[in-house]
Design an enzyme around this catalytic site. Sequence first.
Site, PDB file in Angstrom:
ATOM      1  N   GLY A 136       0.808  -1.216   0.000  1.00  0.00           N
ATOM      2  CA  GLY A 136       0.000   0.000   0.000  1.00  0.00           C
ATOM      3  C   GLY A 136       0.844   1.270   0.000  1.00  0.00           C
ATOM      4  O   GLY A 136       0.332   2.363  -0.215  1.00  0.00           O
ATOM      5  N   ASN A 137       2.135   1.124   0.245  1.00  0.00           N
ATOM      6  CA  ASN A 137       3.039   2.271   0.241  1.00  0.00           C
ATOM      7  C   ASN A 137       3.494   2.523  -1.195  1.00  0.00           C
ATOM      8  O   ASN A 137       3.887   1.602  -1.903  1.00  0.00           O
ATOM      9  CB  ASN A 137       4.244   1.995   1.150  1.00  0.00           C
ATOM     10  CG  ASN A 137       5.076   3.233   1.393  1.00  0.00           C
ATOM     11  OD1 ASN A 137       5.512   3.891   0.457  1.00  0.00           O
ATOM     12  ND2 ASN A 137       5.301   3.541   2.656  1.00  0.00           N
ATOM     13  N   LEU A 138       3.442   3.766  -1.614  1.00  0.00           N
ATOM     14  CA  LEU A 138       3.751   4.131  -3.004  1.00  0.00           C
ATOM     15  C   LEU A 138       5.236   4.412  -3.245  1.00  0.00           C
ATOM     16  O   LEU A 138       5.612   4.770  -4.362  1.00  0.00           O
ATOM     17  CB  LEU A 138       2.940   5.373  -3.400  1.00  0.00           C
ATOM     18  CG  LEU A 138       1.425   5.218  -3.385  1.00  0.00           C
ATOM     19  CD1 LEU A 138       0.752   6.574  -3.602  1.00  0.00           C
ATOM     20  CD2 LEU A 138       0.989   4.214  -4.438  1.00  0.00           C
TER      21      LEU A 138
END
Length: 167
Positions: free
Chosen positions: A38-40
């Site tokens: 979920g971390n970009l």
Amino acid sequence: MLKQALQPLIDNSTIILIMGTMAGEQSIAKQQYYANRGNLFWKILFAIFEEEFSTSYEDRKALVKKYNIGLWNVLKSCKREGSSDAKITEETINDFESLHKQFPNIKYVFFESKAAAKYFHKHTIPQEGITYITLPSTSGLNAGLTKTEKMEQWKAVAQAVFSKLEG
């Protein structure tokens, strides 16, 4: 629960250091920076350098090495439930004085969030000759900006890389 920082991904060619506050749960479990899907972070980094995205951690480490980028956490340890920086207590900071003596080529420090910058400035004094820049968090928990808005600000990392290559 006590959390320990990941080992730094830094070598003598590192010119740019990107620092998060403290690795999240998934990153600690996998011993990989920005392991939460979920971390970009990795999507943004590959995009700003116009490189083909990869989910392989070896490819990701190769990307940062190619552009003389190092990764580390501001905090050496802290107590925190879950992965939110807002829940950090009893923090200890990494030894930046020793780091800069060991790796004197670092010219830019990019904080991966306001929290990382806050803890750094709370516990240490910036070094002369280094430019410090705070970027928006790439965490999925930071919903205040869109991916496109985050990427626009993160282009500063690529600009720093290319200005050093040209300089």
